[in-house]
Design an enzyme around this catalytic site. Structure first.
Site, PDB file in Angstrom:
ATOM      1  N   ASP A 209       0.841  -1.202   0.000  1.00 28.57           N
ATOM      2  CA  ASP A 209       0.000   0.000   0.000  1.00 28.57           C
ATOM      3  C   ASP A 209       0.876   1.252   0.000  1.00 28.57           C
ATOM      4  OD1 ASP A 209       0.411   1.037   2.992  1.00 28.57           O
ATOM      5  OD2 ASP A 209       0.361  -1.144   2.999  1.00 28.57           O
ATOM      6  N   ASP A 211       0.588   3.672   2.260  1.00 31.15           N
ATOM      7  CA  ASP A 211       0.359   4.258   3.576  1.00 31.15           C
ATOM      8  C   ASP A 211      -0.760   5.298   3.471  1.00 31.15           C
ATOM      9  OD1 ASP A 211       1.028   4.037   6.317  1.00 31.15           O
ATOM     10  OD2 ASP A 211       2.084   5.934   6.207  1.00 31.15           O
TER      11      ASP A 211
END
Ligand SMILES: CSC[C@H]1O[C@H](OP(=O)(O)O)[C@H](O)[C@@H]1O
Ligand SMILES: Nc1ncnc2[nH]cnc12
Length: 290
Positions: A209, A211
């Site tokens: 991801d 973040d």
């Protein structure tokens, strides 16, 4: 030929590994308590693998609750020559996309609620963490990952946060300003403890991801991590098999950083001031020098 016994610490999504024909469960008790789970030991050709799921099977342990000292002690006690961590992480830079592998070579440790050393009153040691990763193990793992088609970035700084909550946007922007590349919750104090145990350590940080710093991406959540993790885990398993294949018929030599002898220069407590009870607990970790 041989001499490679690689401890593999599997992170989120990696709770077992493939390809060990003679896999046997091994229960280890350590002076630091029980490791995260039963370990599994097996061989492929002339390479031995010892696998340990960091969060336990079923992902029972938070990053704070992982028994890092027991895990590293158990791997040392079982004769591991090297430790390879496989971890999920968030990306702090545009160029590290979900699915990419980052061969971390530096850490910033922002954890604060964990036991970070095997040493203590009665036996003080200060190991160097200037180069916290074994460049050879990291290079070999990176080569293996590239050979199975993973997008591999060589080098990168991993920010270790306490968690278990993910970061605020302000924290995520701060870590970017610090020049960090990826973020996770587990590689510290693991890497420090591996060094104290004279075990060459490397980590494959698998991006799941962005973040929460990126305006046009959803902030990290367990659901978006899980969407990416399955594919990452398949690639991690293939990477391990490729690594072991590449090691067949090779003879292990000492790590280029001299990690296997780093305690020679680290212990400062005078023999007369040492605590016998602590020395006894250090039998596996520092038995070579005590
Ligand atoms: C499930 S996302 C957060 C979780 O994943 C990473 O763990 P690991 O390094 O064991 O793969 C991260 O550090 C968090 O613990
Ligand atoms: N964004 C993130 N922060 C901390 N740990 C993570 N593990 C996976 N993604 C993460």
């Amino acid at each position: 030929m041989g001499g490679w016994t690689i401890g593999v610490i599997g992170g989120s999504g990696l709770y077992e590994i493939d390809g060990l024909g003679d896999a046997e469960p091994v229960t280890v008790e350590t002076p630091w308590g029980a490791p995260s789970d039963t370990l599994v030991r097996g061989t492929i050709g002339d390479v031995t693998l010892v696998f340990l799921p960091r969060h336990g099977k079923g992902h029972r342990l938070t990053p704070t609750d992982v028994p890092y000292r027991a895990n590293i002690d158990a791997l040392k006690r079982l004769g591991c020559s090297d430790v390879l961590s496989i971890s999920a992480c968030g990306s702090l830079k545009e160029q590290y996309a979900p699915g990419d592998f980052v061969m971390v070579d530096q850490f910033i440790d922002r954890t604060f609620a964990r036991n970070k050393t095997f040493f203590g009153p009665g036996m003080v040691a200060h190991v160097s963490m200037a180069e916290p990763v074994c460049s050879r193990l990291s290079g070999l793992a990176g080569d293996a990952a590239a050979s199975i088609g993973a997008a591999v970035h060589r080098g990168g700084t991993y920010l270790a946060m306490e968690g278990p909550q993910f970061s605020s946007r302000a924290e995520s922007h701060l870590y970017r300003q610090w020049g960090c590349d990826v973020i996770g919750m587990t590689n510290m104090p693991e890497a420090k403890l591996a060094r104290e145990a004279e075990l060459p350590y490397a980590t494959i940080a698998m991006v799941t991801d962005y973040d929460c710093w990126r305006d046009d991406s959803e902030a990290v959540s367990v659901s978006n991590v899980l969407e990416v993790i399955k594919n990452n885990t398949d690639k991690a398993k293939k990477t391990l098999l490729a690594l072991v294949e590449n090691l067949q018929g090779t003879t292990r030599t000492p790590s280029p950083q001299g990690i296997e002898t780093c305690l020679d220069f680290a212990m400062i407590t005078a023999p007369t001031a040492r605590d016998p009870a602590l020395l006894a607990k250090l039998d596996a970790v520092a038995g070579r020098v005590l």
